[in-house]
Design an enzyme around this catalytic site. Sequence first.
Site, PDB file in Angstrom:
ATOM      1  N   HIS A 185       0.849  -1.199   0.000  1.00 22.17           N
ATOM      2  CA  HIS A 185       0.000   0.000   0.000  1.00 22.17           C
ATOM      3  C   HIS A 185       0.879   1.242   0.000  1.00 22.17           C
ATOM      4  CE1 HIS A 185       0.409   1.290   4.288  1.00 22.17           C
ATOM      5  NE2 HIS A 185       0.587  -0.005   4.528  1.00 22.17           N
ATOM      6  N   ASP A 197       6.270   1.983   6.093  1.00 17.35           N
ATOM      7  CA  ASP A 197       4.866   1.573   6.081  1.00 17.35           C
ATOM      8  C   ASP A 197       4.092   2.444   5.095  1.00 17.35           C
ATOM      9  OD1 ASP A 197       2.515   0.303   6.734  1.00 17.35           O
ATOM     10  OD2 ASP A 197       2.150   1.519   8.508  1.00 17.35           O
ATOM     11  N   GLU A 231      -4.899   1.417   2.749  1.00 13.07           N
ATOM     12  CA  GLU A 231      -4.727   0.397   3.782  1.00 13.07           C
ATOM     13  C   GLU A 231      -4.812   0.999   5.172  1.00 13.07           C
ATOM     14  OE1 GLU A 231      -2.536  -2.160   6.687  1.00 13.07           O
ATOM     15  OE2 GLU A 231      -2.165  -0.097   6.077  1.00 13.07           O
ATOM     16  N   GLU A 232      -4.249   2.198   5.332  1.00 11.40           N
ATOM     17  CA  GLU A 232      -4.256   2.834   6.650  1.00 11.40           C
ATOM     18  C   GLU A 232      -5.667   3.190   7.099  1.00 11.40           C
ATOM     19  OE1 GLU A 232      -1.857   2.706   8.441  1.00 11.40           O
ATOM     20  OE2 GLU A 232      -0.036   2.674   7.229  1.00 11.40           O
ATOM     21  N   GLU A 258       4.283  -5.773   4.299  1.00  9.19           N
ATOM     22  CA  GLU A 258       3.857  -4.799   5.301  1.00  9.19           C
ATOM     23  C   GLU A 258       5.027  -4.321   6.151  1.00  9.19           C
ATOM     24  OE1 GLU A 258       2.122  -2.778   6.773  1.00  9.19           O
ATOM     25  OE2 GLU A 258       0.158  -2.865   5.826  1.00  9.19           O
ATOM     26  N   HIS A 334       4.781   5.001  12.132  1.00 10.52           N
ATOM     27  CA  HIS A 334       3.691   5.974  12.068  1.00 10.52           C
ATOM     28  C   HIS A 334       4.073   7.323  12.681  1.00 10.52           C
ATOM     29  CE1 HIS A 334      -0.058   3.227  11.264  1.00 10.52           C
ATOM     30  NE2 HIS A 334       0.887   3.129  10.341  1.00 10.52           N
TER      31      HIS A 334
END
Length: 814
Positions: A185, A197, A231-232, A258, A334
């Site tokens: 993603h 990510d 995806e998030e 991932e 993140h």
Amino acid sequence: MESDTTVRRIKAFGTQHYVPQDNDGALDRCGNNGYSADPKRKPEVSLYLLREALAASLVSVFILVLWGLVHLSLQQLVIGKPTGEFNAVRARQHLERITSVGPRPVGSQENEVLTVGYLLEQIENIRLETAAGPHQLTVDVQRPTGSFSIDFLGGFTSFYDRVTNIAVRLEPKGGTQHLMLANCHFDSVANSPGASDDAVSCAVMLEVLHSLANQSSPLHHGVIFLFNGAEENILQASHGFITQHPWAKQVRAFINLEAAGVGGKEVVFQTGPENPWLVQAYVHAAKHPFASVVGQEVFQSGVIPSDTDFRIYRDFGNIPGIDLAFIENGFIYHTKYDTANRILTDSIQRAGGRYVRDLACATGVAVLSWFVTLLSVLIVALLVTLLGRSMFWYNHFYASICLYGAAATGKMILIHTLAKNLYYGVSDGLGDLYFDVSLLLWCCSLVWLTQQGLCSAYVPMLMVAFPLATRLLLAKEFKHRGASVKYSVLYLLGLALPYVHFMFLIWVVFEIFTPIMGRSGTEIPPEVVLATLVTLATIFLSSFFLHFIYLVRSTKWILAGLGSVFIIMFLLVSCGLFFPYSDSPDSPRPKRVFLQHTTRTFHNLKGQVESRDSGLWINSFDYTAIQHITPHIPEINDSVRTRCREDRPFCGYPWFLPVKFLSKKNWYLPASEVSPSSPLEFSLLSREDTSWGTVKMMFSAKGPSHMSLYLMPHRGASLSTWSFGDGTPQFDLSGEYFVFYSHGLNAPTWTFWFEIQVLDPDPSGPEGMISVAISSHYFFGEDQRTAQLEEILRRFPTWSFPSSWVSTYDMYRY
């Protein structure tokens, strides 16, 4: 006093005698254990007992060497030599281009236009370059709309509108019937570059696509490279592909790429369901396969508050697959620190009788020592928490090992030393007995895990097979010489293989759970979690060293040393020497804070505005709350802490996801009203009394790309059906429902409906039959910032990561 060369006289291994009781029952005491027999009879052979310093040194060196081997193995990366197969340098260029646009939340120009444009440009270049080869390449940009329910974060319903998927189909010319799916993603959370990510996975997939398309011999089957753009937003784009795209019906297996960390070795942490051929294929294809069924079973247990697209393909597509992820350095996952320069190019390249009674008594002592040790360490953790030093280990991990590890090890040694000196009184045969205790307990875990059908049973199998084989091979040595240096060294060597693997598993646990404590909310005491993990690791690692306590002459210096380490470390922690956060460029440990500049509006049953306010709503997502923030920003203190209004959906605050149970402590600082350029438009389109006794209400909502809908039926009322998913309202969160909504570009107005049935209205509750609230979230563009938000952000310390945006919250009663 015994000197270092003293020889103790004890019974030899295998020569224990169990004496039957006389009529007076003189020997009917578990403490005798049949080891004293006739006190006047001399032992049959002279055997060595280990010196205390030697025993401690051997075990310490053994543990440290194996821990070093674990870390050495983690550095084992494939050094990237550019070849025709895979060029990591070219993949890094893709990574840097994707992350150069900044954060890429769903609906933003950066995600929907710039990133999509770059990916399509690179895919088109590959198609033109390989047009003359044996493969054909087809590209399809999908923008699906749909909804589904998921039991994640307590459970909620997700609705998406025109999110983006880029599907690339590579197959032999002439087509194929069977397809393999590779998924990454390219979207990111707000305020994070999202390099690991999951931009790095998309960069890897671009390069893999280039490599496969350039092969001179055609593939046996086709491959779909899915670059998904949502995806998030809790796995929306993958759901859109697997449930709606025409190619999905031909997919036979998938690989999901991932990240839960930044770089290092990628680990397979989920496979299946069933279909072991996938794992075999991975083992044959990967140069350094790196997987653990323990990780899979821990992840799928729900202990880790995270999920991946693997779940969507497995549950909604009913296809088997493999989930790979980077897990190292999850502290910056993140956050703003998740940048391309932190990902190594090498990481990219790699992608019966009386004895039964004695055994039972000894097992009781061992298990009792575990519980007393755990209780003692938890008391220490509680003291650290009460002193306000929680999470001191977040930036100083080995400080927790010195504090909790020393306490746990010392307590266990103390309990067994007391048992040896006060309960047993003699050392004869106790080394054998406690080796058997460890063997018995590992056998019990092996039987239980096997009975449960868990693949993790291989771990206790290793911890039974190797120690047992080692002990049998050394039986003659122990019989003749006892616990000699030769015996001890050979015994430790025999344990090396299972212990190094077990220490790797321990590393994985700490590598995952330590960063998670920085984002697990204000309600879970992190000291209790980490102290428990350290204690359990100590218990497991000490299992086959317990019998050494009964083979050494004394433990006083070991206990003194461990006690000194514990006291010194406790004093240092109490003094606040170990600050939990860091803004070090090389190893940042940021504190996560979420700020929303929001305006809240509450309407009564007549549609009139009942109250309205604006403020900065602040959430801290770790246990220290605002303890370390208040000295820098004094107005953020407990005087502005919020209280949950139970008569309002989700306490009356604009929760982006249903995680209010994780973070019950939040703060609301009065501020000016927000005025987004594209304000939320929400209205009731129709209200109809049905013939089957329900009230059907239809609504429309038009606003930013991210909105959250909260439904709270009042007491005596219940939702019977709605327009989401299969029509059945799911995941009642303490009487409330949460619907997550997002859209891509040019999405139409969101319309939805639900039916509510009133059975027995409660006059003491809120007026009407249901409270409906909706919040809008502005994650990008001009509407994301306000002057007040910018001003307070500048005052946050550099070791914090304040993620901020503008939101609104509107509540209506019906």
